[in-house]
Scaffold this motif. Sequence first.
Motif, PDB file in Angstrom:
ATOM      1  N   ILE A   9       0.855  -1.183   0.000  1.00 15.71           N
ATOM      2  CA  ILE A   9       0.000   0.000   0.000  1.00 15.71           C
ATOM      3  C   ILE A   9       0.893   1.236   0.000  1.00 15.71           C
ATOM      4  O   ILE A   9       1.749   1.392   0.877  1.00 15.71           O
ATOM      5  N   SER A  10       0.678   2.084  -0.977  1.00 16.70           N
ATOM      6  CA  SER A  10       1.433   3.334  -1.062  1.00 16.70           C
ATOM      7  C   SER A  10       0.850   4.361  -0.096  1.00 16.70           C
ATOM      8  O   SER A  10      -0.338   4.321   0.232  1.00 16.70           O
ATOM      9  N   HIS A  11       1.687   5.277   0.327  1.00 20.45           N
ATOM     10  CA  HIS A  11       1.225   6.388   1.148  1.00 20.45           C
ATOM     11  C   HIS A  11       0.115   7.105   0.378  1.00 20.45           C
ATOM     12  O   HIS A  11       0.204   7.262  -0.840  1.00 20.45           O
ATOM     13  N   PRO A  12      -0.952   7.544   1.048  1.00 14.75           N
ATOM     14  CA  PRO A  12      -2.062   8.176   0.332  1.00 14.75           C
ATOM     15  C   PRO A  12      -1.659   9.439  -0.446  1.00 14.75           C
ATOM     16  O   PRO A  12      -2.344   9.814  -1.393  1.00 14.75           O
ATOM     17  N   ARG A  13      -0.545  10.034  -0.097  1.00 10.85           N
ATOM     18  CA  ARG A  13      -0.081  11.213  -0.827  1.00 10.85           C
ATOM     19  C   ARG A  13       1.104  10.889  -1.744  1.00 10.85           C
ATOM     20  O   ARG A  13       1.829  11.778  -2.164  1.00 10.85           O
ATOM     21  N   SER A  14       1.266   9.620  -2.092  1.00  6.35           N
ATOM     22  CA  SER A  14       2.419   9.193  -2.892  1.00  6.35           C
ATOM     23  C   SER A  14       2.391   9.717  -4.319  1.00  6.35           C
ATOM     24  O   SER A  14       3.433   9.801  -4.963  1.00  6.35           O
ATOM     25  N   LYS A  15       1.231  10.086  -4.819  1.00  7.56           N
ATOM     26  CA  LYS A  15       1.147  10.596  -6.188  1.00  7.56           C
ATOM     27  C   LYS A  15       1.684  12.026  -6.282  1.00  7.56           C
ATOM     28  O   LYS A  15       2.001  12.503  -7.357  1.00  7.56           O
ATOM     29  N   ARG A  24       5.979   3.166   1.001  1.00 10.46           N
ATOM     30  CA  ARG A  24       5.095   2.020   0.801  1.00 10.46           C
ATOM     31  C   ARG A  24       5.144   1.126   2.032  1.00 10.46           C
ATOM     32  O   ARG A  24       6.175   1.017   2.692  1.00 10.46           O
ATOM     33  N   LEU A  92      -2.437   8.066   9.315  1.00  9.36           N
ATOM     34  CA  LEU A  92      -1.819   7.160   8.348  1.00  9.36           C
ATOM     35  C   LEU A  92      -1.994   5.714   8.784  1.00  9.36           C
ATOM     36  O   LEU A  92      -2.338   4.848   7.969  1.00  9.36           O
ATOM     37  N   TYR A  95      -5.521   4.684   8.190  1.00  9.28           N
ATOM     38  CA  TYR A  95      -5.707   4.536   6.744  1.00  9.28           C
ATOM     39  C   TYR A  95      -5.156   3.192   6.273  1.00  9.28           C
ATOM     40  O   TYR A  95      -5.811   2.461   5.518  1.00  9.28           O
ATOM     41  N   GLU A  99      -7.345   0.292   4.619  1.00  6.89           N
ATOM     42  CA  GLU A  99      -7.039  -0.110   3.242  1.00  6.89           C
ATOM     43  C   GLU A  99      -6.695  -1.601   3.177  1.00  6.89           C
ATOM     44  O   GLU A  99      -7.112  -2.303   2.251  1.00  6.89           O
TER      45      GLU A  99
END
Length: 135
Positions: A9-15, A24, A92, A95, A99
């Motif tokens: 799972i990537s950090h929710p702000r990874s984009k 991750r 986090l 989350y 997730e």
Amino acid sequence: MLSAPAFTISHPRSKEAGIFKDVRFVMRALSSDESIGFYAQDSSSLDDFGYITQSFVRCCLDWTGILENGTPLPCTEANKLKLARHPLFYKLVTYLLNETETLHRQQGTERIENLDTFLQLDTGQAFYTGDDRNF
């Protein structure tokens, strides 16, 4: 007993560009027995925060991109506790647990759909109809 699958799972702000892009977590869902077992064992000392913290420690298998003073922080039990107990990481951690549960349930649904397809007979009848009451 089958082991629970792991999810990355990537950090929710990874984009976003910046410090979160390479963060991750490798997570696994707790089985019902594990969850009930550790809650029952420690129920007198666990509040919601404690339960979430202990769940994170058990569910987080590894991480990448977590740094402390510019150095990668190893994913140890002590470091998981440190991160989970830090007020800035609480959102986090919740989350990641949510997730993980969502991905675990989706995978379970896919398994049932695959089982339903697999059990179809040439006659078109199914041993499992997708209705848990008849299984």
